[in-house]
Design an enzyme around this catalytic site. Structure first.
Site, short mmCIF file in Angstrom:
data_model
loop_
_atom_site.label_atom_id
_atom_site.label_comp_id
_atom_site.label_asym_id
_atom_site.label_seq_id
_atom_site.Cartn_x
_atom_site.Cartn_y
_atom_site.Cartn_z
N GLY A 251 56.86 47.02 12.24
CA GLY A 251 57.73 46.67 11.12
C GLY A 251 57.09 47.09 9.80
N GLY A 252 56.49 46.13 9.13
CA GLY A 252 55.95 46.34 7.78
C GLY A 252 55.13 47.61 7.61
CG HIS B 133 64.03 42.88 15.85
ND1 HIS B 133 63.81 41.82 15.00
CD2 HIS B 133 62.90 43.65 15.81
CE1 HIS B 133 62.60 41.95 14.46
NE2 HIS B 133 62.03 43.05 14.94
CD GLU C 167 58.96 43.53 18.07
OE1 GLU C 167 58.26 44.35 17.46
OE2 GLU C 167 60.03 43.09 17.63
CG ASN D 238 62.53 47.23 13.00
OD1 ASN D 238 63.51 47.66 12.38
ND2 ASN D 238 62.41 45.96 13.37
CD1 TRP D 239 61.02 52.53 9.11
CD2 TRP D 239 62.47 53.53 7.72
NE1 TRP D 239 60.61 53.83 8.93
CE2 TRP D 239 61.48 54.46 8.09
CE3 TRP D 239 63.49 53.94 6.85
CZ2 TRP D 239 61.49 55.78 7.62
CZ3 TRP D 239 63.50 55.25 6.39
CH2 TRP D 239 62.51 56.16 6.76
CE LYS D 240 60.65 43.93 10.66
NZ LYS D 240 60.15 42.58 10.88
N GLY E 242 56.00 39.86 11.27
CA GLY E 242 56.07 39.73 9.82
C GLY E 242 55.20 38.61 9.27
CD GLU F 30 63.16 40.64 11.56
OE1 GLU F 30 63.79 41.67 11.25
OE2 GLU F 30 61.91 40.54 11.45
CB SER G 31 51.28 41.35 12.40
OG SER G 31 52.22 40.44 11.83
C1 PEP Z 1 59.18 44.19 14.08
O1 PEP Z 1 60.01 43.90 13.24
O2 PEP Z 1 59.55 44.69 15.15
C2 PEP Z 1 57.77 43.95 13.78
C3 PEP Z 1 56.88 44.05 14.72
O3 PEP Z 1 57.47 43.63 12.47
P1 PEP Z 1 56.01 43.53 11.82
O4 PEP Z 1 55.23 44.72 12.28
O5 PEP Z 1 56.27 43.55 10.33
O6 PEP Z 1 55.43 42.25 12.29
#
Ligand code: PEP
Length: 272
Positions: free
Chosen positions: A253-254, A114, A186, A29-31, A192, A116, A232
């Site tokens: 994500g990251g 999601h 999640e 998930n590049w956001k 994040g 966010e 994470s």
């Molecule tokens: C996400 O945004 O779905 C996520 C899991 O982010 P991160 O891996 O950065 O915690």
């Protein structure tokens, strides 16, 4: 509580042994990251790096990167997803993107609900349900995100929250359509933040979700559905999380923004 009294769903006994029947899915998930030109660079790095993966590999990118991602990944094992979709087919919804628009581009997946989007863009369980139905109707595969916030975990209502989110989101989804649903557990406190759920915590809630699917759709559906963990997940902790019996992949994500890290997670999933 609901059926079975809430946290009782967390009993270790509900763990299934048929993980091997499911193909793990690792989705990035590049956001709101990467311009189209930056996306081209990352996709070019990923294509050779993940070409032998035995898990499904998905990259969910900003709308403006989708054309680049779809064009570049044609004929490769990388699948492309969007990060959101509107629920109406078309019309006066300035700034929104429909499921048909995504399908027409060659997009296969979409993230729905999601945290966010729920937190910053007024997404509710009801709009998550509408987006899920619209996406399925157009032929997209849905990565449906659910998860508790920290206060809910501290209050001991994680199972109730996650089950309610899942059940509402799946309202009106047929058993056949469920085949195009991936559920991403999640925990919001782990997204994040660098704070990962322990493998046991991740597995516990993924198993709860699978039990809910069994109650709603039966055992075959519960055995077949892919339940990912997200929060994470990175190149260091992925193997342990993905080794859990009810964790069938990850939403990343990251770490999905760095080719080496995303590749390491794909390799960890492929080794299972
Ligand atoms: C996400 O945004 O779905 C996520 C899991 O982010 P991160 O891996 O950065 O915690």
């Amino acid at each position: 509580g609901t059926e079975g009294g809430g946290e009782v769903f967390c009993d270790k006994e509900i763990v299934r042994m048929d993980k091997a029947k499911r193909k793990a899915i690792i989705a990035g998930n590049w956001k709101m990251n990467k311009t189209a030109s930056e996306a081209a660079v990352l996709v070019d790095e990923l294509i050779p790096a993940v070409k032998d993966a035995s898990c499904e590999v998905v990259i969910c990118t900003p709308f403006t990167d989708l054309v680049t991602a779809v064009e570049k990944t044609k004929g490769t094992n990388i699948h492309v997803g969007a990060e959101n979709v509107h629920f109406e087919k078309s019309g006066a919804f300035t700034g929104e993107i429909s499921a048909d628009m995504l399908v027409d581009l060659g997009v296969e997946y979409v993230i729905v609900g999601h945290s966010e989007r729920r937190q910053y863009f007024a997404e509710t369980d009801q709009t998550v349900n509408k987006r899920t139905l619209a996406a399925l109707n157009a032929g997209l595969k849905v990565i449906l995100c659910v998860g508790e916030v920290l206060s809910e975990r501290k209050d001991g209502i994680t199972s109730q929250i996650v089950c309610a989110q899942t059940e509402i989101a799946l309202g009106g989804v047929s058993a056949d359509e469920l085949k195009n649903i991936i559920i991403a557990y999640e925990p919001v406190w782990a997204i994040g933040t660098g704070e990962t759920a322990t493998p046991e915590q991740a597995n516990e809630v993924c198993a709860v979700i699978r039990s809910l699917i069994e109650r709603l759709y039966g055992k075959d559906a519960a055995d077949a559905i892919v339940v990912q963990y997200g929060g994470s997940m990175n190149d260091k902790n992925a193997a342990e999380l993905l080794a859990q019996p009810d964790v069938d992949g990850g939403l990343i994500g990251g770490a999905s923004l760095v080719a080496e890290k995303f590749t390491a997670i794909v390799n960890a999933a492929s080794a299972k």
